[in-house]
Design a protein around this motif. Structure first.
Motif, PDB file in Angstrom:
ATOM      1  N   PRO A 529      19.604  34.135  63.192  1.00 29.02           N
ATOM      2  CA  PRO A 529      19.995  32.722  62.990  1.00 29.02           C
ATOM      3  C   PRO A 529      21.011  32.516  61.867  1.00 29.02           C
ATOM      4  O   PRO A 529      21.665  31.465  61.820  1.00 29.02           O
ATOM      5  CB  PRO A 529      18.658  32.035  62.670  1.00 29.02           C
ATOM      6  N   LYS A 530      21.174  33.484  60.975  1.00 27.56           N
ATOM      7  CA  LYS A 530      22.133  33.329  59.878  1.00 27.56           C
ATOM      8  C   LYS A 530      23.576  33.528  60.330  1.00 27.56           C
ATOM      9  O   LYS A 530      24.508  33.151  59.620  1.00 27.56           O
ATOM     10  CB  LYS A 530      21.813  34.327  58.759  1.00 27.56           C
ATOM     11  N   PHE A 531      23.757  34.133  61.505  1.00 30.82           N
ATOM     12  CA  PHE A 531      25.114  34.406  61.975  1.00 30.82           C
ATOM     13  C   PHE A 531      25.675  33.193  62.713  1.00 30.82           C
ATOM     14  O   PHE A 531      24.961  32.509  63.452  1.00 30.82           O
ATOM     15  CB  PHE A 531      25.124  35.623  62.908  1.00 30.82           C
ATOM     16  N   LYS A 532      26.974  32.977  62.525  1.00 33.40           N
ATOM     17  CA  LYS A 532      27.690  31.924  63.236  1.00 33.40           C
ATOM     18  C   LYS A 532      28.699  32.585  64.165  1.00 33.40           C
ATOM     19  O   LYS A 532      29.646  33.236  63.708  1.00 33.40           O
ATOM     20  CB  LYS A 532      28.406  30.997  62.254  1.00 33.40           C
ATOM     21  N   LEU A 533      28.473  32.435  65.461  1.00 37.73           N
ATOM     22  CA  LEU A 533      29.386  33.013  66.442  1.00 37.73           C
ATOM     23  C   LEU A 533      30.510  32.025  66.742  1.00 37.73           C
ATOM     24  O   LEU A 533      30.311  30.805  66.726  1.00 37.73           O
ATOM     25  CB  LEU A 533      28.636  33.364  67.728  1.00 37.73           C
ATOM     26  N   LYS A 534      31.674  32.562  67.027  1.00 39.82           N
ATOM     27  CA  LYS A 534      32.833  31.715  67.297  1.00 39.82           C
ATOM     28  C   LYS A 534      33.609  32.297  68.467  1.00 39.82           C
ATOM     29  O   LYS A 534      33.704  33.517  68.615  1.00 39.82           O
ATOM     30  CB  LYS A 534      33.727  31.631  66.058  1.00 39.82           C
ATOM     31  N   ARG A 535      34.173  31.409  69.288  1.00 42.00           N
ATOM     32  CA  ARG A 535      34.968  31.847  70.434  1.00 42.00           C
ATOM     33  C   ARG A 535      36.429  32.001  70.011  1.00 42.00           C
ATOM     34  O   ARG A 535      37.043  31.057  69.501  1.00 42.00           O
ATOM     35  CB  ARG A 535      34.862  30.852  71.590  1.00 42.00           C
ATOM     36  N   TYR A 536      36.961  33.197  70.252  1.00 41.94           N
ATOM     37  CA  TYR A 536      38.364  33.478  69.952  1.00 41.94           C
ATOM     38  C   TYR A 536      39.064  33.873  71.244  1.00 41.94           C
ATOM     39  O   TYR A 536      38.590  34.765  71.968  1.00 41.94           O
ATOM     40  CB  TYR A 536      38.494  34.619  68.941  1.00 41.94           C
ATOM     41  N   SER A 537      40.185  33.223  71.527  1.00 43.22           N
ATOM     42  CA  SER A 537      40.988  33.562  72.704  1.00 43.22           C
ATOM     43  C   SER A 537      42.190  34.396  72.276  1.00 43.22           C
ATOM     44  O   SER A 537      42.594  34.394  71.104  1.00 43.22           O
ATOM     45  CB  SER A 537      41.455  32.298  73.423  1.00 43.22           C
TER      46      SER A 537
END
Length: 564
Positions: A529-537
């Motif tokens: 839960p501490k990780f923040k995922l992000k979408r990269y194109s």
């Protein structure tokens, strides 16, 4: 594999007393070539009588060599067994090509024969077989029709296999190789012995598994390699651990593949399978050991050889039941089967039992953690069963409340199991990114992020290459590992489309706190839960690279103008 009782006298009764130790050594410990010599490889031809007993002095031996049986006749002098034996090889090309000086040089044990030395017969047979092998190799080098296979043999003996670990047998239009593939087999489980009889008037009959080895047989039916038969022969202990020819398949040989490449591939397959089986055996042993430690006083029985099963008594209040834990060959990917056997069943013909299927389990857990979770679950399950025994009427309020409680717990466990699967998938993804970060990098740039994602999208290339190699060997009509290959291709296609369009979800390696958190993560799922995922194109990252490059160029120009 021979049947050998503790007392071998009944097997040696047809041999003269003076020769029995020699034949016992040959059967039990003597290994003439790569393939062991067995009791079925000897037959009695002529006999003589001494002291009202009949013994044989003329024997026909079927010597195993390069997948064939060489018929040799062994002849002793019935008047004096102390003399060295005579041989008839039934092969004029072998018998006539060597004079007495060559035999004296290559078979010294025949000249120094000592009937009181139990290894004399074994040594003589070994030396004659080495002389026969030497003749076959010389013929392979000299005759032009074997030139292609001679090159294959030289390449193989120079790179992978020592000459002592390969046997060659030449026929008119075919060549046979038997190759001993060296594999470290020390980590495999011990051979599980089987006792065939246990009578008061007889000794126990046991199997003699012999030495551990992996023998590859190659028969070139056509010398150009267009028709080759390949088979793998495993010793009893190795076959018991890895499986026989029906369960452990080897790829077919193709004309485009060299003998060196094929032997290397078979060796790699064997080493990978041995490593997999050894790890599986180690985990099963650790699981059963933890089970015995946890239920030391309540342990009923367990398998101390193959570690497939354990039975213990479960006590919760006044409720008692036997718990059978069965471990399959797919452990830890497949969780052990847990079955509850009731002690209160009134019908002995139909025992009351129930298979527990929805207990918490993850193949990533250590065996101790698996059993801790199982223990907590069993306590709760047996409490419910104890309450169910107290419910008298099926339509009572207690019964309805119990049914509602059971359904609620099943729904909760199902949801928890689904969440655990999602966490495992996410954890494996983050572990890959953590393990593939640059070691001396404080923060990633957009350009480095593109390279990291491209590496992530090609993570299955090695596995796909192995599948393609297996498909290329032999003329396969069916696709091996088809389902796995389709899943990999579908996953790669979906992830690549996301990266080229809406973006691929990865850890935020462009963020310094998130980057440091990922690098310091120890792999435990509770920190996810501490990780923040992000979408990269691709478009966003490449645009950021161009913008950063233009900004650096502008700063350099302004700096130059200020200097002027």
């Amino acid at each position: 594999m021979d049947l050998l009782p503790y007392n071998n006298e009944n097997l040696l009764i047809n041999f003269p007393p003076l020769l029995r130790r020699n034949f016992e050594e040959l059967f039990c410990h003597g290994k003439i070539g790569l393939t062991p010599f067995t009791l079925s490889d000897i037959s009695f031809t002529k006999q003589y009588t001494e002291n009202n007993s009949t013994y044989s002095y003329y024997y026909t031996l079927k010597i195993p060599y390069a997948g064939k049986r060489l018929s040799w006749e062994l002849i002793f002098n019935p008047e004096d067994m102390c003399f060295a034996p005579d041989f008839s090889f039934n092969d004029d090309t072998f018998y006539m090509s060597h004079d007495l000086d060559v035999i004296v040089e290559n078979v010294p044990s025949l000249m120094n024969w000592n009937v009181n030395d139990s290894k004399s017969l074994t040594n003589v047979l070994k030396e004659f077989l080495n002389l026969f092998k030497k003749q076959q190799i010389e013929k392979l080098h000299k005759e032009n029709i074997y030139s292609q296979l001679c090159t294959e043999y030289q390449h193989l003996t120079e790179e992978v296999i020592t000459p002592s670990d390969i046997e060659v047998y030449l026929e008119n239009t075919s060549v046979h190789f038997v190759i001993n593939i060296k594999v470290d087999l020390s980590s495999l489980p011990e051979y599980s012995q089987t006792i065939f009889s246990r009578r008061k008037d007889q000794s126990d009959i046991l199997l003699n598994p012999g030495e551990d080895n992996c023998i590859l047989k190659m028969s070139y039916i056509k010398l150009d390699g267009s028709r080759v038969n390949a088979s793998l022969q495993l010793s009893p202990r190795v076959e018991q651990a890895l499986g026989n020819a029906k369960t452990f398949h080897i790829p077919n040989y193709s004309k485009q593949t060299s003998l060196f490449e094929y032997v290397t591939l078979i060796g790699k397959l064997l080493r990978d399978q041995v490593k997999k089986v050894a790890q599986h055996y180690k985990l099963k042993k650790e699981y059963i050991n933890c089970l015995c430690t946890m239920y030391a006083q309540n342990m009923i029985e367990f398998d101390s050889e193959t570690f497939h099963k354990g039975v213990f008594l479960c006590e919760v209040g006044d409720y008692h039941c036997l718990v059978h834990v069965d471990i399959s060959d797919l452990f830890p990917q497949e969780k052990p089967t847990v079955t509850l056997h009731s002690l209160y069943c009134a019908s002995p013909k139909k025992p009351c039992l129930e298979v527990v299927e929805d207990y918490p389990y993850s193949p990533r857990w250590e065996p101790n953690m698996m059993l801790q979770k199982l223990k907590v679950y069993l306590v709760e399950a047996t409490k419910i069963k104890d309450l169910a025994n107290k419910c008298k009427h099926p339509n009572s309020r207690k019964t309805h409340a119990l049914i509602k409680q059971i359904q609620k717990e099943k729904s909760r466990d199902k949801k928890k199991k689904s969440n655990n699967i999602k966490l495992n998938i996410l954890g494996e993804k983050l572990l890959w990114f953590r393990d593939n970060l640059e070691p001396n990098c404080a923060i990633y740039t957009p350009k480095q992020t593109v390279e990291l994602i491209e590496k992530y999208l090609s993570r299955f290339e090695e596995e796909l290459e192995q599948i393609r190699i297996k498909h290329s060997i032999g003329n396969r009509k069916n696709r091996q590992h088809a389902s796995r290959e389709d899943i990999i291709n579908l996953t790669i296609q979906q992830e690549r489309e996301e990266f080229n369009s809406c973006g691929l979800e990865i850890p935020d390696v462009l963020n310094i706190p998130q980057f440091q958190l990922l690098r310091q993560w120890n792999g435990e799922l509770r920190f996810l839960p501490k990780f923040k995922l992000k979408r990269y194109s691709r478009k966003y990252l490449e645009g950021s690279c161009t913008h950063a490059s233009a900004k650096d160029t502008k700063q350099n120009v302004e700096k130059t103008m200020d200097t002027n």
